[in-house]
Design an enzyme around this catalytic site. Structure first.
Site, PDB file in Angstrom:
ATOM      1  N   TYR A 178     -34.822  49.560  -5.272  1.00 45.56           N
ATOM      2  CA  TYR A 178     -35.151  50.113  -6.594  1.00 45.56           C
ATOM      3  C   TYR A 178     -34.010  50.970  -7.131  1.00 45.56           C
ATOM      4  O   TYR A 178     -34.155  52.183  -7.335  1.00 45.56           O
ATOM      5  CB  TYR A 178     -36.438  50.915  -6.494  1.00 45.56           C
ATOM      6  CG  TYR A 178     -37.202  51.025  -7.796  1.00 45.56           C
ATOM      7  CD1 TYR A 178     -37.789  49.916  -8.374  1.00 45.56           C
ATOM      8  CD2 TYR A 178     -37.320  52.242  -8.439  1.00 45.56           C
ATOM      9  CE1 TYR A 178     -38.488  50.019  -9.560  1.00 45.56           C
ATOM     10  CE2 TYR A 178     -38.013  52.357  -9.636  1.00 45.56           C
ATOM     11  CZ  TYR A 178     -38.594  51.237 -10.183  1.00 45.56           C
ATOM     12  OH  TYR A 178     -39.287  51.335 -11.366  1.00 45.56           O
ATOM     13  N   HIS A 265     -35.452  50.405 -15.836  1.00 48.67           N
ATOM     14  CA  HIS A 265     -36.369  49.998 -16.913  1.00 48.67           C
ATOM     15  C   HIS A 265     -35.617  49.617 -18.177  1.00 48.67           C
ATOM     16  O   HIS A 265     -36.231  49.259 -19.186  1.00 48.67           O
ATOM     17  CB  HIS A 265     -37.345  51.129 -17.244  1.00 48.67           C
ATOM     18  CG  HIS A 265     -38.319  51.429 -16.155  1.00 48.67           C
ATOM     19  ND1 HIS A 265     -38.062  52.342 -15.154  1.00 48.67           N
ATOM     20  CD2 HIS A 265     -39.554  50.930 -15.893  1.00 48.67           C
ATOM     21  CE1 HIS A 265     -39.096  52.395 -14.321  1.00 48.67           C
ATOM     22  NE2 HIS A 265     -40.013  51.554 -14.751  1.00 48.67           N
TER      23      HIS A 265
END
Lengths: 345, 104
Positions: A178, A265
């Site tokens: 991540y 994102h």
């Protein structure tokens, strides 16, 4: 004291603000200073991969808990599998959303729950006070109620619920780290399957879908259609306080930032757009061909935890070739899509 | 003294900023803020990034123009994942956010 410019609708917060007392500071400081564990100790470890998917279980095994406005997990169990509706909208939306997500993976990909082995699906609602977020903590989905001014409760959006559970699928299949490009791929995979959960639940073909993520979350006071647009990244919102949707749709606009775990994102807009282009080119139900290729990609075992966009794109090409053939329309659509977003194969 | 909190990440991926400018002429106000600032373990959180948990927030906290008599440096800076926002960090971030709203 002075502060930043905030639009008029946020002035309504004034009436409800608590006095920021200092009474708990000393005790809290003592508590933290007594902590000796290294700060990085709790970094999430890469989860072990589950066995390949077996026969899909006929129904999910859902458990919904209520955190009661506290930031403590899991909270109290308020609805179990087969139980009646609770009457609490967030509880019942989470329950239904878990069911819809389980149905997509079972019906379209013959996958039994998120781990491929029938793992129970757990969620907690009413997490925190005015909490503007939803997340997957490695074991369960967690949903806040939103602040009521910018965000409504996060269970309102089926694409959000599908997104969070898909983080679980990624954890048990490819475990994309991540951070940076692999983190953006992790995010994109969740957006892809979150969108597919919604389309599958509604029986929508690719041409009928909105391709929006979190369409139901903004209050009427926000100028925006959704949090993200897979069809047109960078166009989901344009608001005085939130700014402009920062997602790029092409590699030439890739955002290099330390924020947001390296823009996970933000740059997810590029692979999101690639998936949309494949689905749009092939038509029909997106989960049947485009979704199948993406699912094969993350479950084939060939992705490195730190995979780049190029490596992921090549993996989708191999997945399309393996399932649909070297001269297939599916393979052609995948190659064209990545070229369109500037990812060189 | 200026204190800024930048929050990025989260499901929405929207960057939000909250900021307060403490009136240096009010020793009571300065002391209240320094009480919290001094309690935060700054040296442990410099350059700490996210914790790898999908969709959680990442916070960057900056204190500028610290009163020189109270610190060896005029600026403090820390990056920390949401899972580490506890104790005085939580007090500081909550107070900056609330003060920003209250003063607008």
């Amino acid at each position: 004291m002075r502060c930043t410019i905030v639009p008029p609708y946020l002035l309504s917060r004034l009436a409800r603000l608590d006095e920021a007392g200092l009474g708990g500071v000393a005790a809290a400081a003592h508590q933290t200073l007594m902590q000796t564990e290294p700060l990085r100790e709790t970094r999430q470890a890469v989860a072990p991969r589950a066995a390949p998917p077996s026969t899909a279980s006929p129904r999910p095994e859902r458990t919904i808990s209520d955190a009661g406005g506290r930031e403590v997990l899991p909270g109290s169990v308020v609805r179990r599998e087969g139980g009646p509706e609770s009457g609490d909208a967030a509880v019942d939306e989470a329950y239904d959303g878990l069911g819809a997500t389980h149905a997509l993976f079972a019906d379209a990909f013959e996958r039994s729950s998120i781990d491929g082995r029938g793992l129970g699906l757990d969620a907690t609602v009413h997490y925190g006070s005015r909490y503007d977020n939803a997340f997957w903590d490695g074991e369960r989905m967690v949903f806040g109620d939103g602040d009521g001014e910018v965000f409504r409760r996060f269970t309102l959006s089926l694409s959000v619920i599908g997104h969070e559970l898909s983080h679980g699928v990624t954890q048990y299949s490819s475990a994309l780290e991540y951070q940076g490009q692999s983190g953006a791929l992790n995010e994109s995979v969740s957006d892809v399957f979150g969108a597919l959960v919604e389309q599958h639940s509604r029986g929508q073909a690719a041409s009928e879908a909105s391709w929006l993520i979190g369409e139901e979350l903004f209050t009427d006071m926000v100028e925006g259609a959704a949090l993200r647009s897979m069809k047109a990244p960078g166009t989901a919102y344009n608001d005085d306080i939130l700014g402009v949707d920062p997602q790029p749709a092409h590699m030439r606009d890739f955002v290099d930032t330390r924020d947001d775990n390296g823009g996970v994102h933000i740059n997810s807009g590029i692979p999101n757009r690639a998936f949309f282009l494949v689905a749009d080119a092939l038509g029909g139900y997106a989960w049947q061909r485009a979704g199948r290729i993406w699912y094969d990609t993350i479950t084939a075992g060939g992705l490195e935890p730190r995979a780049t966009f190029v490596q992921f794109a090549r993996a989708t090409v191999e997945a399309a070739r393996a399932r649909f053939g070297a001269t297939s329309a599916e393979l052609d659509a995948v190659q064209r899509a990545w070229a369109s977003v500037g990812v060189e194969l | 003294m200026n204190i800024t909190v930048v929050r990025s990440g989260g499901f929405a991926g929207i960057r939000r900023t909250w900021r307060v400018v403490v009136n240096d002429e009010s020793s009571a106000a300065v002391d209240e803020w320094l009480h919290i600032v001094d309690a935060c373990p700054w040296s442990d959180a410099v350059d700490l990034d996210g914790d790898g948990v999908p969709d959680r927030f990442v916070f960057v906290v900056t204190v500028e123009a610290l009163p020189l008599e109270s610190a060896s440096t005029s600026q403090l800076h820390a990056t920390l994942p949401e899972s580490r926002v506890v104790g005085p960090w939580r007090q500081l971030i909550d107070r900056v956010q609330a003060s920003d709203r209250a003063d607008t």
